[in-house]
Scaffold this motif. Structure first.
Motif, short mmCIF file in Angstrom:
data_model
loop_
_atom_site.label_atom_id
_atom_site.label_comp_id
_atom_site.label_asym_id
_atom_site.label_seq_id
_atom_site.Cartn_x
_atom_site.Cartn_y
_atom_site.Cartn_z
N TYR A 101 0.81 -1.22 0.00
CA TYR A 101 0.00 0.00 0.00
C TYR A 101 0.84 1.27 0.00
CZ TYR A 101 -4.98 0.94 -0.14
OH TYR A 101 -6.25 1.24 -0.56
N PRO A 138 -2.52 5.71 1.87
CA PRO A 138 -3.28 4.47 2.00
C PRO A 138 -4.51 4.59 2.88
CG PRO A 138 -0.93 4.02 2.23
CD PRO A 138 -1.08 5.51 2.18
N PHE A 186 -1.14 -5.21 0.31
CA PHE A 186 -2.19 -4.74 -0.60
C PHE A 186 -2.18 -5.57 -1.89
CE2 PHE A 186 -2.89 -2.15 -4.40
CZ PHE A 186 -4.17 -1.66 -4.22
N SER A 225 -4.08 1.11 6.86
CA SER A 225 -5.34 1.19 6.13
C SER A 225 -6.47 0.47 6.85
CB SER A 225 -5.16 0.64 4.71
OG SER A 225 -4.80 -0.72 4.73
#
Length: 319
Positions: A101, A138, A186, A225
């Motif tokens: 991310y 993020p 991610f 995140s």
């Protein structure tokens, strides 16, 4: 094992769970229409001509020709990235490499693969694919259109991976069916969703995969995140309606190609139970590699990463 004993977090990044408990975690109950949702998106993505544009990069390496790359994804979104071509041998395999991310500022020029064309895409809104008003942060990117199931940005990022595969097939048609995917964090989460529905991908490596078991992800204390999504849920209370359709563990149940999945026992950013939910959901051809920790520096990390790197090289070796 060298699971960190001291850390700066206000919670326990092992969540009090041992390996046996983590290996027993199942994916969450899935929403009706999950397959129809993703199959329709995949067919839409297949209709897009990626129109790849290549130019000579400022980067150089003795083993690789490096090209700057731009291709078109769904919604006419221009995706930036890099293409590596081997200086020695033929192009016999394709590989798409996702990012974490934090995005990506350059390709990994020390990948342990040969005779492989490698694309490093930057998913929409991040790094070379930055696109205001989408935030590169993020904690904000992960919330972009989260209140709209069909428009949530994570779905677009999965489509960006599919269009990276389309780009490889456009440039090198003989690679179709011989293309791998590798992604971390991610990139591991969106990779699980991409691999599940793209028959052109023949094997995959997911490390510390995010977006697994969304109900747990909303509950387990985290940083980054995941924390941002939890705070959004606390304020709005309706986020699971969208997130159930973007669950990497639910998608992973559909994966039936060889996989190498690296998951951690300690991780403050992607809770280990959520990572293991993804790994455990892959029922066939899956080797699970256990790391002591993820998203955290720890004693022995270099040695573990060296062993994993060797496995990745063997996993993606050209037959």
């Amino acid at each position: 094992m060298s699971i960190p004993k001291t850390h700066p977090f206000a919670f326990d990044p092992t969540y009090g769970m041992r390996l046996e408990e983590l290996l027993a975690i199942e994916p969450p109950e899935e929403p009706a229409g999950f397959d129809a949702f993703w199959e329709a998106r995949y067919l839409k993505a297949l209709d897009v001509d990626p129109q790849p544009m290549l130019s000579v990069s400022k980067l150089s390496h003795p083993d690789w020709h490096v090209r700057d790359l731009v291709y078109v994804s769904t919604d006419a979104f221009k995706i930036g990235g890099w293409l590596l071509l081997p200086r020695q041998g033929l192009v016999k395999r394709g590989l798409v490499v996702g990012h974490g991310y934090g995005g990506r500022d350059q390709p990994d020029l020390n990948l342990p693969v040969e005779e492989t064309a490698v694309i490093f895409p930057c998913c929409r809104g991040l790094s070379l694919s930055r696109h205001p008003p989408i935030s590169e942060n993020p904690s904000w990117h992960v919330l972009h259109d989260i209140d709209k199931r069909d428009a949530y940005i994570i779905g677009g990022c999965v489509e960006d991976i599919w269009l990276a595969v389309s780009t490889l097939v456009t440039l090198y048609p003989w690679l179709s069916g011989n293309i791998g995917y590798s992604g971390i964090s991610f990139g591991g989460g969106v990779g699980a969703m991409a691999i599940a529905y793209d028959e052109r991908i023949d094997r995959g490596h997911l490390a510390l995969p995010s977006f697994g078991h969304q109900p747990l992800r909303l509950k387990l204390p985290s940083v980054g995140s995941a924390q941002s999504v939890q705070e959004y849920q606390a304020d709005h209370g309706n986020v699971l309606e969208t997130l159930r359709f973007y669950d990497a563990a639910t998608a992973a149940r559909r994966i039936d190609v060889p996989m190498l999945t690296a998951v951690a026992l300690f991780d403050p950013s992607v809770a280990p139970p959520c990572q293991f939910a993804v790994a455990n959901a892959i029922r066939k051809y899956n080797e699970i590699f256990i790391l002591d920790a993820g998203h955290f520096d720890y004693t022995g990390s270099a040695e573990e990463e060296a062993v994993l790197r060797d496995k990745i090289g063997q996993f993606f070796r050209v037959p």
